[in-house]
Design a protein around this motif. Structure first.
Motif, PDB file in Angstrom:
ATOM      1  N   CYS A 181       0.851  -1.205   0.000  1.00  0.00           N
ATOM      2  CA  CYS A 181       0.000   0.000   0.000  1.00  0.00           C
ATOM      3  C   CYS A 181       0.877   1.242   0.000  1.00  0.00           C
ATOM      4  O   CYS A 181       1.804   1.346   0.805  1.00  0.00           O
ATOM      5  N   GLU A 182       0.576   2.185  -0.876  1.00  0.00           N
ATOM      6  CA  GLU A 182       1.303   3.454  -0.868  1.00  0.00           C
ATOM      7  C   GLU A 182       0.799   4.292   0.304  1.00  0.00           C
ATOM      8  O   GLU A 182      -0.378   4.615   0.389  1.00  0.00           O
ATOM      9  N   ILE A 183       1.708   4.641   1.190  1.00  0.00           N
ATOM     10  CA  ILE A 183       1.364   5.395   2.396  1.00  0.00           C
ATOM     11  C   ILE A 183       1.728   6.869   2.234  1.00  0.00           C
ATOM     12  O   ILE A 183       0.975   7.746   2.626  1.00  0.00           O
ATOM     13  N   VAL A 184       2.899   7.150   1.677  1.00  0.00           N
ATOM     14  CA  VAL A 184       3.376   8.521   1.521  1.00  0.00           C
ATOM     15  C   VAL A 184       3.888   8.716   0.097  1.00  0.00           C
ATOM     16  O   VAL A 184       4.548   7.832  -0.448  1.00  0.00           O
ATOM     17  N   HIS A 185       3.576   9.862  -0.460  1.00  0.00           N
ATOM     18  CA  HIS A 185       4.199  10.305  -1.714  1.00  0.00           C
ATOM     19  C   HIS A 185       5.027  11.538  -1.394  1.00  0.00           C
ATOM     20  O   HIS A 185       4.484  12.528  -0.895  1.00  0.00           O
ATOM     21  N   PHE A 186       6.322  11.497  -1.658  1.00  0.00           N
ATOM     22  CA  PHE A 186       7.173  12.679  -1.546  1.00  0.00           C
ATOM     23  C   PHE A 186       7.242  13.291  -2.939  1.00  0.00           C
ATOM     24  O   PHE A 186       7.896  12.758  -3.829  1.00  0.00           O
TER      25      PHE A 186
ATOM     26  N   SER B 157       9.496  19.951  -0.466  1.00  0.00           N
ATOM     27  CA  SER B 157       8.686  20.597   0.567  1.00  0.00           C
ATOM     28  C   SER B 157       7.246  20.095   0.653  1.00  0.00           C
ATOM     29  O   SER B 157       6.472  20.618   1.447  1.00  0.00           O
ATOM     30  N   ASP B 158       6.864  19.083  -0.128  1.00  0.00           N
ATOM     31  CA  ASP B 158       5.484  18.605  -0.083  1.00  0.00           C
ATOM     32  C   ASP B 158       5.413  17.083  -0.100  1.00  0.00           C
ATOM     33  O   ASP B 158       6.113  16.434  -0.875  1.00  0.00           O
ATOM     34  N   ALA B 159       4.542  16.564   0.751  1.00  0.00           N
ATOM     35  CA  ALA B 159       4.290  15.125   0.785  1.00  0.00           C
ATOM     36  C   ALA B 159       2.798  14.899   0.963  1.00  0.00           C
ATOM     37  O   ALA B 159       2.131  15.628   1.700  1.00  0.00           O
ATOM     38  N   ASP B 160       2.280  13.899   0.274  1.00  0.00           N
ATOM     39  CA  ASP B 160       0.904  13.463   0.462  1.00  0.00           C
ATOM     40  C   ASP B 160       0.935  12.182   1.275  1.00  0.00           C
ATOM     41  O   ASP B 160       1.759  11.297   1.033  1.00  0.00           O
ATOM     42  N   LEU B 161       0.017  12.080   2.229  1.00  0.00           N
ATOM     43  CA  LEU B 161      -0.044  10.949   3.136  1.00  0.00           C
ATOM     44  C   LEU B 161      -1.414  10.304   3.043  1.00  0.00           C
ATOM     45  O   LEU B 161      -2.429  10.978   3.227  1.00  0.00           O
ATOM     46  N   HIS B 162      -1.456   9.012   2.747  1.00  0.00           N
ATOM     47  CA  HIS B 162      -2.719   8.271   2.686  1.00  0.00           C
ATOM     48  C   HIS B 162      -3.110   7.897   4.109  1.00  0.00           C
ATOM     49  O   HIS B 162      -2.784   6.827   4.610  1.00  0.00           O
ATOM     50  N   LEU B 163      -3.826   8.807   4.750  1.00  0.00           N
ATOM     51  CA  LEU B 163      -4.177   8.655   6.160  1.00  0.00           C
ATOM     52  C   LEU B 163      -5.438   7.811   6.347  1.00  0.00           C
ATOM     53  O   LEU B 163      -5.629   7.241   7.408  1.00  0.00           O
ATOM     54  N   THR B 164      -6.264   7.710   5.359  1.00  0.00           N
ATOM     55  CA  THR B 164      -7.569   7.033   5.315  1.00  0.00           C
ATOM     56  C   THR B 164      -8.663   7.954   5.857  1.00  0.00           C
ATOM     57  O   THR B 164      -8.409   8.800   6.737  1.00  0.00           O
ATOM     58  N   GLY B 165      -9.853   7.785   5.337  1.00  0.00           N
ATOM     59  CA  GLY B 165     -10.991   8.597   5.767  1.00  0.00           C
ATOM     60  C   GLY B 165     -11.274   8.461   7.243  1.00  0.00           C
ATOM     61  O   GLY B 165     -11.558   9.445   7.933  1.00  0.00           O
ATOM     62  N   ARG B 166     -11.204   7.242   7.750  1.00  0.00           N
ATOM     63  CA  ARG B 166     -11.483   7.005   9.174  1.00  0.00           C
ATOM     64  C   ARG B 166     -10.505   7.759  10.064  1.00  0.00           C
ATOM     65  O   ARG B 166     -10.899   8.422  11.033  1.00  0.00           O
ATOM     66  N   MET B 167      -9.219   7.713   9.743  1.00  0.00           N
ATOM     67  CA  MET B 167      -8.220   8.390  10.573  1.00  0.00           C
ATOM     68  C   MET B 167      -8.332   9.907  10.415  1.00  0.00           C
ATOM     69  O   MET B 167      -8.128  10.642  11.385  1.00  0.00           O
ATOM     70  N   ILE B 168      -8.658  10.383   9.224  1.00  0.00           N
ATOM     71  CA  ILE B 168      -8.843  11.834   9.037  1.00  0.00           C
ATOM     72  C   ILE B 168     -10.003  12.316   9.899  1.00  0.00           C
ATOM     73  O   ILE B 168      -9.911  13.363  10.549  1.00  0.00           O
ATOM     74  N   ARG B 169     -11.098  11.562   9.939  1.00  0.00           N
ATOM     75  CA  ARG B 169     -12.228  11.952  10.795  1.00  0.00           C
ATOM     76  C   ARG B 169     -11.816  11.942  12.264  1.00  0.00           C
ATOM     77  O   ARG B 169     -12.179  12.832  13.031  1.00  0.00           O
ATOM     78  N   ARG B 170     -11.033  10.948  12.653  1.00  0.00           N
ATOM     79  CA  ARG B 170     -10.596  10.828  14.048  1.00  0.00           C
ATOM     80  C   ARG B 170      -9.687  11.982  14.471  1.00  0.00           C
ATOM     81  O   ARG B 170      -9.782  12.499  15.580  1.00  0.00           O
TER      82      ARG B 170
END
Length: 126
Positions: free
Chosen positions: A34-39, A43-56
């Motif tokens: 699973c891709e978790i982080v894109h660098f 100076s920028d990174a995208d993180l696949h945090l998931t909808g559930r964790m973003i809500r939390r």
């Protein structure tokens, strides 16, 4: 510079692999396929945090000047201006790894080129 620091520290974490980001820009950190982080840049990174964790973590995420959320996205974008931002990213990677109990294939597209950050160099709160 902070992305380099975060990448260097993540390379020491067990169970992570590195590949080209599926969005085509930068490198990805993967766990169990699973891709978790894109660098995407220094100076920028995208993180696949998931909808559930973003809500939390939503209230805390929204308070950070280093983080951008997009509606309906399972990814958060972290702007890495300094070492504190890199530390924030590493903490969120830990949360993302907990959230990814099973990978159901490629994650929906990251936030690359969909968010912007103001210049925070003169911001005393950063």
């Amino acid at each position: 510079m902070s992305a380099e620091r975060a990448m260097q520290l993540l390379r020491a974490w067990p169970g992570l692999t590195w590949t080209e980001a599926s969005c085509g820009t930068g490198c990805a950190v993967c766990s169990q396929g699973c891709e978790i982080v894109h660098f995407h840049s220094a100076s920028d990174a995208d993180l696949h945090l998931t909808g559930r964790m973003i809500r939390r973590l939503g209230d805390q995420l929204r308070r950070s000047t280093a983080i951008r959320l997009l509606p309906e996205s399972q990814w958060v974008t972290v702007h890495l201006d300094n070492d504190a931002d890199a530390d924030t990213l590493l903490s969120l990677v830990s949360a993302a790894l907990q959230a990814h109990t099973a990978c159901a294939g490629a994650a929906p597209g990251c936030n690359w080129n969909r968010v912007t950050f103001p210049d925070r160099r003169d911001d005393p709160v950063s």
